[in-house]
Design a protein around this motif. Sequence first.
Motif, PDB file in Angstrom:
ATOM      1  N   ALA A   1      -3.805  -4.530   6.044  1.00  0.00           N
ATOM      2  CA  ALA A   1      -4.257  -5.907   5.860  1.00  0.00           C
ATOM      3  C   ALA A   1      -5.674  -5.933   5.321  1.00  0.00           C
ATOM      4  N   GLY A   2      -5.893  -6.744   4.287  1.00  0.00           N
ATOM      5  CA  GLY A   2      -7.207  -6.862   3.677  1.00  0.00           C
ATOM      6  C   GLY A   2      -7.439  -5.927   2.514  1.00  0.00           C
ATOM      7  N   ASP A   3      -6.518  -4.992   2.284  1.00  0.00           N
ATOM      8  CA  ASP A   3      -6.636  -4.077   1.154  1.00  0.00           C
ATOM      9  C   ASP A   3      -5.922  -4.683  -0.049  1.00  0.00           C
ATOM     10  N   GLU A   4      -6.418  -4.377  -1.249  1.00  0.00           N
ATOM     11  CA  GLU A   4      -5.850  -4.975  -2.453  1.00  0.00           C
ATOM     12  C   GLU A   4      -5.534  -3.902  -3.497  1.00  0.00           C
ATOM     13  N   GLN A   5      -4.532  -4.193  -4.324  1.00  0.00           N
ATOM     14  CA  GLN A   5      -4.202  -3.376  -5.495  1.00  0.00           C
ATOM     15  C   GLN A   5      -4.032  -4.302  -6.689  1.00  0.00           C
ATOM     16  N   ALA A   6      -4.526  -3.865  -7.839  1.00  0.00           N
ATOM     17  CA  ALA A   6      -4.417  -4.698  -9.039  1.00  0.00           C
ATOM     18  C   ALA A   6      -3.044  -4.565  -9.679  1.00  0.00           C
ATOM     19  N   ASP A   7      -2.517  -3.339  -9.737  1.00  0.00           N
ATOM     20  CA  ASP A   7      -1.237  -3.069 -10.386  1.00  0.00           C
ATOM     21  C   ASP A   7      -0.201  -2.813  -9.305  1.00  0.00           C
ATOM     22  N   ARG A   8       0.497  -3.853  -8.873  1.00  0.00           N
ATOM     23  CA  ARG A   8       1.433  -3.718  -7.765  1.00  0.00           C
ATOM     24  C   ARG A   8       2.719  -2.992  -8.181  1.00  0.00           C
ATOM     25  N   LYS A   9       2.931  -2.786  -9.475  1.00  0.00           N
ATOM     26  CA  LYS A   9       4.077  -2.009  -9.923  1.00  0.00           C
ATOM     27  C   LYS A   9       3.855  -0.528  -9.657  1.00  0.00           C
ATOM     28  N   SER A  10       2.625  -0.061  -9.846  1.00  0.00           N
ATOM     29  CA  SER A  10       2.318   1.367  -9.705  1.00  0.00           C
ATOM     30  C   SER A  10       1.666   1.708  -8.381  1.00  0.00           C
ATOM     31  N   HIS A  11       1.104   0.721  -7.691  1.00  0.00           N
ATOM     32  CA  HIS A  11       0.387   0.974  -6.445  1.00  0.00           C
ATOM     33  C   HIS A  11       0.835  -0.031  -5.384  1.00  0.00           C
ATOM     34  N   GLY A  12       0.816   0.401  -4.150  1.00  0.00           N
ATOM     35  CA  GLY A  12       1.172  -0.497  -3.063  1.00  0.00           C
ATOM     36  C   GLY A  12       2.674  -0.704  -2.961  1.00  0.00           C
ATOM     37  N   GLY A  13       3.071  -1.666  -2.151  1.00  0.00           N
ATOM     38  CA  GLY A  13       4.473  -1.921  -1.890  1.00  0.00           C
ATOM     39  C   GLY A  13       4.980  -1.103  -0.719  1.00  0.00           C
ATOM     40  N   PRO A  14       6.210  -1.341  -0.291  1.00  0.00           N
ATOM     41  CA  PRO A  14       6.714  -0.707   0.936  1.00  0.00           C
ATOM     42  C   PRO A  14       6.706   0.815   0.916  1.00  0.00           C
ATOM     43  N   GLU A  15       6.980   1.445  -0.230  1.00  0.00           N
ATOM     44  CA  GLU A  15       7.046   2.905  -0.271  1.00  0.00           C
ATOM     45  C   GLU A  15       5.685   3.559  -0.498  1.00  0.00           C
ATOM     46  N   LYS A  16       4.702   2.774  -0.864  1.00  0.00           N
ATOM     47  CA  LYS A  16       3.331   3.282  -1.059  1.00  0.00           C
ATOM     48  C   LYS A  16       2.358   2.342  -0.361  1.00  0.00           C
ATOM     49  N   ALA A  17       2.674   2.071   0.896  1.00  0.00           N
ATOM     50  CA  ALA A  17       1.922   1.061   1.640  1.00  0.00           C
ATOM     51  C   ALA A  17       0.522   1.540   1.999  1.00  0.00           C
ATOM     52  N   VAL A  18       0.391   2.818   2.355  1.00  0.00           N
ATOM     53  CA  VAL A  18      -0.880   3.353   2.848  1.00  0.00           C
ATOM     54  C   VAL A  18      -1.100   4.719   2.204  1.00  0.00           C
ATOM     55  N   HIS A  19      -2.275   4.932   1.635  1.00  0.00           N
ATOM     56  CA  HIS A  19      -2.584   6.209   0.989  1.00  0.00           C
ATOM     57  C   HIS A  19      -3.512   7.030   1.876  1.00  0.00           C
ATOM     58  N   HIS A  20      -3.146   8.288   2.085  1.00  0.00           N
ATOM     59  CA  HIS A  20      -3.909   9.223   2.929  1.00  0.00           C
ATOM     60  C   HIS A  20      -4.393  10.364   2.042  1.00  0.00           C
ATOM     61  N   TYR A  21      -5.692  10.670   2.157  1.00  0.00           N
ATOM     62  CA  TYR A  21      -6.244  11.795   1.393  1.00  0.00           C
ATOM     63  C   TYR A  21      -7.084  12.655   2.321  1.00  0.00           C
ATOM     64  N   ALA A  22      -6.930  13.968   2.173  1.00  0.00           N
ATOM     65  CA  ALA A  22      -7.617  14.912   3.047  1.00  0.00           C
ATOM     66  C   ALA A  22      -9.066  15.103   2.609  1.00  0.00           C
ATOM     67  N   GLN A  23      -9.984  14.808   3.498  1.00  0.00           N
ATOM     68  CA  GLN A  23     -11.383  15.054   3.190  1.00  0.00           C
ATOM     69  C   GLN A  23     -11.661  16.555   3.079  1.00  0.00           C
ATOM     70  N   ASP A  24     -10.729  17.362   3.590  1.00  0.00           N
ATOM     71  CA  ASP A  24     -10.820  18.814   3.455  1.00  0.00           C
ATOM     72  C   ASP A  24     -10.960  19.238   1.991  1.00  0.00           C
ATOM     73  N   HIS A  25     -10.436  18.435   1.067  1.00  0.00           N
ATOM     74  CA  HIS A  25     -10.440  18.811  -0.350  1.00  0.00           C
ATOM     75  C   HIS A  25     -11.785  18.569  -1.049  1.00  0.00           C
ATOM     76  N   TYR A  26     -12.668  17.845  -0.428  1.00  0.00           N
ATOM     77  CA  TYR A  26     -13.883  17.450  -1.141  1.00  0.00           C
ATOM     78  C   TYR A  26     -14.731  18.650  -1.556  1.00  0.00           C
ATOM     79  N   ASP A  27     -14.786  19.692  -0.735  1.00  0.00           N
ATOM     80  CA  ASP A  27     -15.546  20.883  -1.113  1.00  0.00           C
ATOM     81  C   ASP A  27     -14.942  21.548  -2.342  1.00  0.00           C
ATOM     82  N   ALA A  28     -13.619  21.600  -2.410  1.00  0.00           N
ATOM     83  CA  ALA A  28     -12.967  22.185  -3.577  1.00  0.00           C
ATOM     84  C   ALA A  28     -13.269  21.374  -4.827  1.00  0.00           C
ATOM     85  N   TRP A  29     -13.339  20.062  -4.679  1.00  0.00           N
ATOM     86  CA  TRP A  29     -13.690  19.228  -5.833  1.00  0.00           C
ATOM     87  C   TRP A  29     -15.129  19.497  -6.288  1.00  0.00           C
TER      88      TRP A  29
END
Length: 229
Positions: A43-71
């Motif tokens: 709730a309160g989060d927004e997506q501009a392109d609802r065809k490619s982002h968001g919706g029931p199958e892509k409701a919440v995105h999780h990213y590992a902060q563990d990867h930041y050092d590799a980046w």
Amino acid sequence: MLVPASPIVLRGKVCPLGDKGHLSGIAKTPTEGPWHFTRVGLAGDEQADRKSHGGPEKAVHHYAQDHYDAWRADIGSHPLLNSPGAFGENISTTGWTEHTVHIGDIIRFGGAVLQVSQGRQPCWKLNVRFARSDVAYQTQSSGRTGWYYRVLEEGNAAPGDQLILEDRPQPDWPLSRLITLLYRDKDRYGDLQEMAAIPELAEGWRRLATKRVQARSVEDWTPRLNGPL
């Protein structure tokens, strides 16, 4: 699987991105709880392109902060890597990655129940966000894509709540295996056929695997990775 450190929850509003002002909700910042998770997202989060982002199958995105050092090792110091949210994630943790999370994992977060539905197919907006032409491709090729949840039970989570693995219906399918099939070992058609039969996998990814098996060829990634001319 170990419970990760207390998750950071992020959301953002749609706003212009880059010099051309493409609308995007990729810029997300940490927000204080409690947080309410609905079938279509935080709730309160927004997506501009609802065809490619968001919706029931892509409701919440999780990213590992563990990867930041590799980046940092790959692209050098960048201000976006100084805090969570660089990749448009809604949940940031340490302790879980694509190698330890499996498709179909059922996760309790406070009163909400989430299920891992698919990995992320990175798009060109990551290039614009980082002001580099190669970040979307590197996200894909490195396997550091993050993943999406569908929301099985709507509910609230509060600061101090942990992500708890409640069930793992697909112990043979870590996300890293799916990512390898899609982006590296692209012609392992037997495995792709098995992938297409995973009931917990988002329909779009099952359909993608089926089309690749039938066509015996890999789809064109150029529009997604490079964006509009």
